[in-house]
Write a protein that holds these residues in place. Structure first.
Motif, PDB file in Angstrom:
ATOM      1  N   MET A  50       0.838  -1.198   0.000  1.00  0.00           N
ATOM      2  CA  MET A  50       0.000   0.000   0.000  1.00  0.00           C
ATOM      3  C   MET A  50       0.877   1.253   0.000  1.00  0.00           C
ATOM      4  O   MET A  50       1.826   1.362   0.767  1.00  0.00           O
ATOM      5  N   LEU A  51       0.530   2.189  -0.857  1.00  0.00           N
ATOM      6  CA  LEU A  51       1.201   3.485  -0.907  1.00  0.00           C
ATOM      7  C   LEU A  51       0.377   4.527  -0.166  1.00  0.00           C
ATOM      8  O   LEU A  51       0.877   5.253   0.688  1.00  0.00           O
ATOM      9  N   VAL A  52      -0.895   4.617  -0.531  1.00  0.00           N
ATOM     10  CA  VAL A  52      -1.806   5.654  -0.051  1.00  0.00           C
ATOM     11  C   VAL A  52      -3.196   5.027   0.027  1.00  0.00           C
ATOM     12  O   VAL A  52      -3.515   4.129  -0.747  1.00  0.00           O
ATOM     13  N   SER A 139      12.490   1.850  -1.258  1.00  0.00           N
ATOM     14  CA  SER A 139      11.026   1.752  -1.193  1.00  0.00           C
ATOM     15  C   SER A 139      10.410   2.893  -2.005  1.00  0.00           C
ATOM     16  O   SER A 139      11.038   3.926  -2.233  1.00  0.00           O
ATOM     17  N   TYR A 140       9.181   2.676  -2.448  1.00  0.00           N
ATOM     18  CA  TYR A 140       8.466   3.694  -3.209  1.00  0.00           C
ATOM     19  C   TYR A 140       7.576   4.509  -2.280  1.00  0.00           C
ATOM     20  O   TYR A 140       7.024   3.983  -1.312  1.00  0.00           O
ATOM     21  N   HIS A 141       7.448   5.800  -2.596  1.00  0.00           N
ATOM     22  CA  HIS A 141       6.597   6.702  -1.827  1.00  0.00           C
ATOM     23  C   HIS A 141       5.858   7.619  -2.785  1.00  0.00           C
ATOM     24  O   HIS A 141       6.319   7.886  -3.895  1.00  0.00           O
ATOM     25  N   VAL A 142       4.726   8.120  -2.314  1.00  0.00           N
ATOM     26  CA  VAL A 142       3.952   9.104  -3.064  1.00  0.00           C
ATOM     27  C   VAL A 142       4.167  10.461  -2.407  1.00  0.00           C
ATOM     28  O   VAL A 142       4.056  10.594  -1.184  1.00  0.00           O
ATOM     29  N   THR A 143       4.480  11.462  -3.227  1.00  0.00           N
ATOM     30  CA  THR A 143       4.644  12.828  -2.725  1.00  0.00           C
ATOM     31  C   THR A 143       3.786  13.786  -3.531  1.00  0.00           C
ATOM     32  O   THR A 143       3.418  13.507  -4.677  1.00  0.00           O
ATOM     33  N   VAL A 144       3.512  14.935  -2.915  1.00  0.00           N
ATOM     34  CA  VAL A 144       2.780  16.010  -3.570  1.00  0.00           C
ATOM     35  C   VAL A 144       3.232  17.324  -2.942  1.00  0.00           C
ATOM     36  O   VAL A 144       3.582  17.356  -1.758  1.00  0.00           O
ATOM     37  N   MET A 145       3.230  18.388  -3.728  1.00  0.00           N
ATOM     38  CA  MET A 145       3.597  19.719  -3.225  1.00  0.00           C
ATOM     39  C   MET A 145       2.309  20.521  -3.028  1.00  0.00           C
ATOM     40  O   MET A 145       1.572  20.766  -3.982  1.00  0.00           O
ATOM     41  N   ASN A 148       3.623  25.018  -0.548  1.00  0.00           N
ATOM     42  CA  ASN A 148       5.074  25.016  -0.344  1.00  0.00           C
ATOM     43  C   ASN A 148       5.567  23.938   0.621  1.00  0.00           C
ATOM     44  O   ASN A 148       6.643  24.058   1.201  1.00  0.00           O
ATOM     45  N   HIS A 149       4.761  22.891   0.796  1.00  0.00           N
ATOM     46  CA  HIS A 149       5.166  21.751   1.611  1.00  0.00           C
ATOM     47  C   HIS A 149       5.244  20.524   0.709  1.00  0.00           C
ATOM     48  O   HIS A 149       4.269  20.181   0.047  1.00  0.00           O
ATOM     49  N   LEU A 150       6.391  19.868   0.689  1.00  0.00           N
ATOM     50  CA  LEU A 150       6.501  18.594   0.002  1.00  0.00           C
ATOM     51  C   LEU A 150       6.056  17.535   0.996  1.00  0.00           C
ATOM     52  O   LEU A 150       6.679  17.354   2.048  1.00  0.00           O
ATOM     53  N   ILE A 151       4.958  16.855   0.672  1.00  0.00           N
ATOM     54  CA  ILE A 151       4.332  15.912   1.598  1.00  0.00           C
ATOM     55  C   ILE A 151       4.502  14.490   1.086  1.00  0.00           C
ATOM     56  O   ILE A 151       4.185  14.200  -0.065  1.00  0.00           O
ATOM     57  N   ARG A 152       4.993  13.610   1.958  1.00  0.00           N
ATOM     58  CA  ARG A 152       4.987  12.176   1.675  1.00  0.00           C
ATOM     59  C   ARG A 152       3.609  11.696   2.118  1.00  0.00           C
ATOM     60  O   ARG A 152       3.310  11.607   3.300  1.00  0.00           O
ATOM     61  N   TYR A 172     -14.341  19.680   0.334  1.00  0.00           N
ATOM     62  CA  TYR A 172     -12.889  19.852   0.349  1.00  0.00           C
ATOM     63  C   TYR A 172     -12.219  18.488   0.253  1.00  0.00           C
ATOM     64  O   TYR A 172     -12.861  17.446   0.374  1.00  0.00           O
ATOM     65  N   ALA A 173     -10.921  18.512   0.049  1.00  0.00           N
ATOM     66  CA  ALA A 173     -10.091  17.307   0.115  1.00  0.00           C
ATOM     67  C   ALA A 173      -8.946  17.599   1.074  1.00  0.00           C
ATOM     68  O   ALA A 173      -8.501  18.745   1.198  1.00  0.00           O
ATOM     69  N   GLU A 174      -8.487  16.574   1.774  1.00  0.00           N
ATOM     70  CA  GLU A 174      -7.343  16.718   2.668  1.00  0.00           C
ATOM     71  C   GLU A 174      -6.267  15.718   2.283  1.00  0.00           C
ATOM     72  O   GLU A 174      -6.562  14.585   1.918  1.00  0.00           O
ATOM     73  N   VAL A 175      -5.027  16.175   2.399  1.00  0.00           N
ATOM     74  CA  VAL A 175      -3.866  15.329   2.160  1.00  0.00           C
ATOM     75  C   VAL A 175      -3.139  15.197   3.494  1.00  0.00           C
ATOM     76  O   VAL A 175      -2.772  16.203   4.102  1.00  0.00           O
ATOM     77  N   GLU A 176      -2.964  13.964   3.937  1.00  0.00           N
ATOM     78  CA  GLU A 176      -2.262  13.704   5.192  1.00  0.00           C
ATOM     79  C   GLU A 176      -0.964  12.976   4.905  1.00  0.00           C
ATOM     80  O   GLU A 176      -0.898  12.156   3.988  1.00  0.00           O
ATOM     81  N   GLY A 177       0.044  13.274   5.695  1.00  0.00           N
ATOM     82  CA  GLY A 177       1.309  12.588   5.525  1.00  0.00           C
ATOM     83  C   GLY A 177       2.390  13.186   6.389  1.00  0.00           C
ATOM     84  O   GLY A 177       2.125  13.720   7.462  1.00  0.00           O
ATOM     85  N   ILE A 178       3.607  13.129   5.883  1.00  0.00           N
ATOM     86  CA  ILE A 178       4.778  13.645   6.591  1.00  0.00           C
ATOM     87  C   ILE A 178       5.389  14.763   5.759  1.00  0.00           C
ATOM     88  O   ILE A 178       5.617  14.605   4.561  1.00  0.00           O
ATOM     89  N   ASP A 179       5.636  15.906   6.399  1.00  0.00           N
ATOM     90  CA  ASP A 179       6.323  17.014   5.742  1.00  0.00           C
ATOM     91  C   ASP A 179       7.776  16.592   5.547  1.00  0.00           C
ATOM     92  O   ASP A 179       8.478  16.293   6.514  1.00  0.00           O
ATOM     93  N   GLU A 180       8.209  16.519   4.299  1.00  0.00           N
ATOM     94  CA  GLU A 180       9.565  16.029   4.009  1.00  0.00           C
ATOM     95  C   GLU A 180      10.649  16.928   4.615  1.00  0.00           C
ATOM     96  O   GLU A 180      11.710  16.442   4.973  1.00  0.00           O
ATOM     97  N   ALA A 181      10.380  18.221   4.741  1.00  0.00           N
ATOM     98  CA  ALA A 181      11.395  19.133   5.281  1.00  0.00           C
ATOM     99  C   ALA A 181      11.570  18.980   6.783  1.00  0.00           C
ATOM    100  O   ALA A 181      12.691  18.970   7.293  1.00  0.00           O
TER     101      ALA A 181
END
Length: 193
Positions: A50-52, A139-145, A148-152, A172-181
């Protein structure tokens, strides 16, 4: 002659009631402004590759976006992400997306950018590119900007209130993850209209 304005006193119990009422009203107003879903969603567990995962109103059925691997364990480069349901609202079974779901709602269009790097976009919201990439730990990961936050990315959520099958009222839509910075958990909200 100046008169002293009359004073009045509020009994302690009444004052406490007013303060509590104000606090409850303020709390409800904040919750309504955030507009959370009334549904309690499960967290998918033990899902191979699973990625997301994506959850949305009006039920707990969850979409899984997982690595699409060949029998030898290598990535299928022509279609690197497999999309399917876990039907928690039924028996928790795995189920493929239907044609309409795949072509108009939850499916993705994928483009190879380089070795081990892909761009994909949701068919229902093509403005926002996501990236599937192999990291240094193999490993593979999905990211999105976003903002100004690059999110895994780990989870996507879509808040739907009413509407119809073809035109759901997406709030609305929400993106949850880890801030890469920073390495810290992050949730970013996107207005999708």
């Amino acid at each position: 002659m100046h008169s002293i304005p009359p004073t009045f006193s509020i009994p302690t119990k009444s004052l406490l009631f007013i303060v509590l009422t104000f606090f409850l009203f303020a709390t409800q107003s904040q919750a309504q402004s955030k507009d959370p879903s009334p549904i309690s969603f499960p967290t998918p567990k033990n899902i191979d590759h699973m990625l997301v995962y994506l959850q949305r109103d009006p039920n707990t059925n969850t979409l899984i976006y997982a690595l699409n691997l060949k029998e030898n364990g290598t990535l299928k480069t022509d279609n690197p992400i497999e999309v399917y349901w876990i039907r928690y609202g039924e028996k928790g079974q795995k189920k493929d997306l239907g044609y309409i779901q795949r072509k108009f709602a939850y499916g993705i269009d994928t483009k190879k950018l380089a070795t081990d790097k892909y761009e994909f976009r949701f068919v229902s919201h093509k403005k926002l590119p996501f990236y599937l990439q192999r990291s240094s730990d193999k490993s593979y990961h999905v990211t999105v900007m976003i903002n100004n936050h690059l999110i895994r990315v780990t989870r996507l959520f879509i808040r739907i209130q009413g509407g119809s099958f073809w035109l759901p009222n997406v709030k609305y839509a929400e993106v949850e993850g880890i801030d890469e910075a920073s390495g810290k958990p992050i949730v970013e909200r996107i207005n999708v209209k």
